[in-house]
Design a protein around this motif. Sequence first.
Motif, PDB file in Angstrom:
ATOM      1  N   THR A  32      53.646  41.955  30.048  1.00 24.94           N
ATOM      2  CA  THR A  32      52.662  41.049  29.939  1.00 24.94           C
ATOM      3  C   THR A  32      52.862  40.353  28.532  1.00 24.94           C
ATOM      4  O   THR A  32      53.281  40.722  27.442  1.00 24.94           O
ATOM      5  N   LEU A  33      53.038  39.052  28.779  1.00 27.01           N
ATOM      6  CA  LEU A  33      53.393  38.182  27.607  1.00 27.01           C
ATOM      7  C   LEU A  33      52.153  37.427  27.147  1.00 27.01           C
ATOM      8  O   LEU A  33      51.379  36.803  27.950  1.00 27.01           O
ATOM      9  N   TRP A  34      51.765  37.548  25.920  1.00 18.50           N
ATOM     10  CA  TRP A  34      50.538  36.849  25.356  1.00 18.50           C
ATOM     11  C   TRP A  34      50.745  35.615  24.741  1.00 18.50           C
ATOM     12  O   TRP A  34      51.944  35.481  24.048  1.00 18.50           O
ATOM     13  N   ARG A  35      49.743  34.599  24.520  1.00 18.27           N
ATOM     14  CA  ARG A  35      50.008  33.582  23.846  1.00 18.27           C
ATOM     15  C   ARG A  35      50.245  34.005  22.447  1.00 18.27           C
ATOM     16  O   ARG A  35      49.800  34.856  21.584  1.00 18.27           O
ATOM     17  N   GLY A  36      51.139  33.087  21.767  1.00 16.36           N
ATOM     18  CA  GLY A  36      51.718  33.395  20.331  1.00 16.36           C
ATOM     19  C   GLY A  36      52.818  34.370  20.277  1.00 16.36           C
ATOM     20  O   GLY A  36      53.350  34.582  19.197  1.00 16.36           O
ATOM     21  N   ASP A  37      53.267  35.242  21.473  1.00 19.63           N
ATOM     22  CA  ASP A  37      54.209  36.109  21.592  1.00 19.63           C
ATOM     23  C   ASP A  37      55.663  35.270  21.052  1.00 19.63           C
ATOM     24  O   ASP A  37      55.839  34.158  21.668  1.00 19.63           O
ATOM     25  N   ARG A  38      56.508  35.752  20.233  1.00 12.24           N
ATOM     26  CA  ARG A  38      57.775  35.219  19.886  1.00 12.24           C
ATOM     27  C   ARG A  38      58.701  35.682  21.216  1.00 12.24           C
ATOM     28  O   ARG A  38      58.723  36.947  21.398  1.00 12.24           O
ATOM     29  N   ILE A  39      59.086  34.812  21.807  1.00 10.64           N
ATOM     30  CA  ILE A  39      59.816  34.909  23.200  1.00 10.64           C
ATOM     31  C   ILE A  39      61.286  34.462  23.349  1.00 10.64           C
ATOM     32  O   ILE A  39      61.917  35.008  23.920  1.00 10.64           O
ATOM     33  N   ALA A  40      61.655  33.896  22.162  1.00 12.44           N
ATOM     34  CA  ALA A  40      63.124  33.339  22.203  1.00 12.44           C
ATOM     35  C   ALA A  40      63.252  32.893  20.858  1.00 12.44           C
ATOM     36  O   ALA A  40      62.537  32.712  19.842  1.00 12.44           O
ATOM     37  N   GLN A  41      64.569  32.465  20.537  1.00 14.92           N
ATOM     38  CA  GLN A  41      65.084  31.947  19.273  1.00 14.92           C
ATOM     39  C   GLN A  41      65.996  30.834  19.448  1.00 14.92           C
ATOM     40  O   GLN A  41      66.781  30.734  20.448  1.00 14.92           O
ATOM     41  N   MET A  42      65.705  29.935  18.436  1.00 11.42           N
ATOM     42  CA  MET A  42      66.490  28.709  18.580  1.00 11.42           C
ATOM     43  C   MET A  42      67.471  28.361  17.369  1.00 11.42           C
ATOM     44  O   MET A  42      67.068  28.517  16.354  1.00 11.42           O
ATOM     45  N   VAL A  43      68.569  28.144  17.770  1.00 16.47           N
ATOM     46  CA  VAL A  43      69.752  27.874  16.568  1.00 16.47           C
ATOM     47  C   VAL A  43      70.370  26.202  16.935  1.00 16.47           C
ATOM     48  O   VAL A  43      70.550  25.836  18.199  1.00 16.47           O
ATOM     49  N   LEU A  44      70.188  25.571  16.042  1.00 12.25           N
ATOM     50  CA  LEU A  44      70.800  24.191  15.928  1.00 12.25           C
ATOM     51  C   LEU A  44      72.134  24.370  15.686  1.00 12.25           C
ATOM     52  O   LEU A  44      72.658  25.064  14.748  1.00 12.25           O
ATOM     53  N   ALA A  45      73.148  23.840  16.271  1.00 13.50           N
ATOM     54  CA  ALA A  45      74.620  23.589  16.310  1.00 13.50           C
ATOM     55  C   ALA A  45      75.263  22.453  16.526  1.00 13.50           C
ATOM     56  O   ALA A  45      74.507  21.597  17.392  1.00 13.50           O
ATOM     57  N   SER A  46      76.144  22.200  15.733  1.00 18.68           N
ATOM     58  CA  SER A  46      76.839  20.765  15.901  1.00 18.68           C
ATOM     59  C   SER A  46      77.565  20.709  17.506  1.00 18.68           C
ATOM     60  O   SER A  46      77.819  21.933  17.688  1.00 18.68           O
ATOM     61  N   VAL A  47      77.860  19.747  17.788  1.00 17.99           N
ATOM     62  CA  VAL A  47      78.479  19.496  18.839  1.00 17.99           C
ATOM     63  C   VAL A  47      79.832  18.480  18.830  1.00 17.99           C
ATOM     64  O   VAL A  47      79.615  17.488  18.210  1.00 17.99           O
ATOM     65  N   VAL A  48      80.795  18.809  19.419  1.00 18.55           N
ATOM     66  CA  VAL A  48      81.940  17.894  19.306  1.00 18.55           C
ATOM     67  C   VAL A  48      82.251  17.607  20.649  1.00 18.55           C
ATOM     68  O   VAL A  48      82.369  18.181  21.707  1.00 18.55           O
TER      69      VAL A  48
END
Length: 151
Positions: free
Chosen positions: A105-121
Motif C-alpha cells: 500500500t502506497l499512501w499520499r505523500g510517501d516518498r517513492i523515488a529520487q531524482m538526480v539532475l545530470a548534464s547531458v553530452v
Amino acid sequence: MKVEFCKLKNGEGLSLPQYQTAGAAGMDICAAVEDSVVLQPGEIVLIPAGFAMAIPDGFEAQIRPRSGLAVKHGITLINSPGTIDSDYRGEIKIPLINHGCEPFTLWRGDRIAQMVLASVVRVEVVEVSELDNTDRGTDGFGHTGMGSGGE
C-alpha cells in the motif's frame, strides 16, 4: 543552479522534491495519489508526483528507485533510471512495479523515488566502415570471469 518547479493541483499539500541530507545526490519525490494505491505483486502503476518542472537545456532528470522500498518491499521502477528530457513540461509520473510477494500500500505523500539532475553530452553520429582495435575487442558479457566463484 536554480530549477523552476510548478506544483500542480493534485500536489497541493505535498512537498516539492527535496534533498533529505546535505550529501544526498537525489531529491525525494512524493506520491500525489488521492489517498492510497495498492500495488499487487507483479503490478505496474504510474504514480503522479504532483509537479512539473523546467529542466535546463543540457540537463536531464534521472528518476531512480529508493533503496529502502526496493530492499524491504520489492518496490522499484520498471525502467531505471528513467530519463526526463529538458523539453518536457508535463507532470512528472513515476512508473512503479511490485517485485515483492505481498501487496504493497502506497499512501499520499510517501516518498517513492529520487531524482538526480545530470548534464547531458550530445554527440555527432559519424558512420564509419570499421572501428579501431582494443585489447578487449568484441569480448562481451563475462569476458573477465565471474570473480571468486569461478565460471
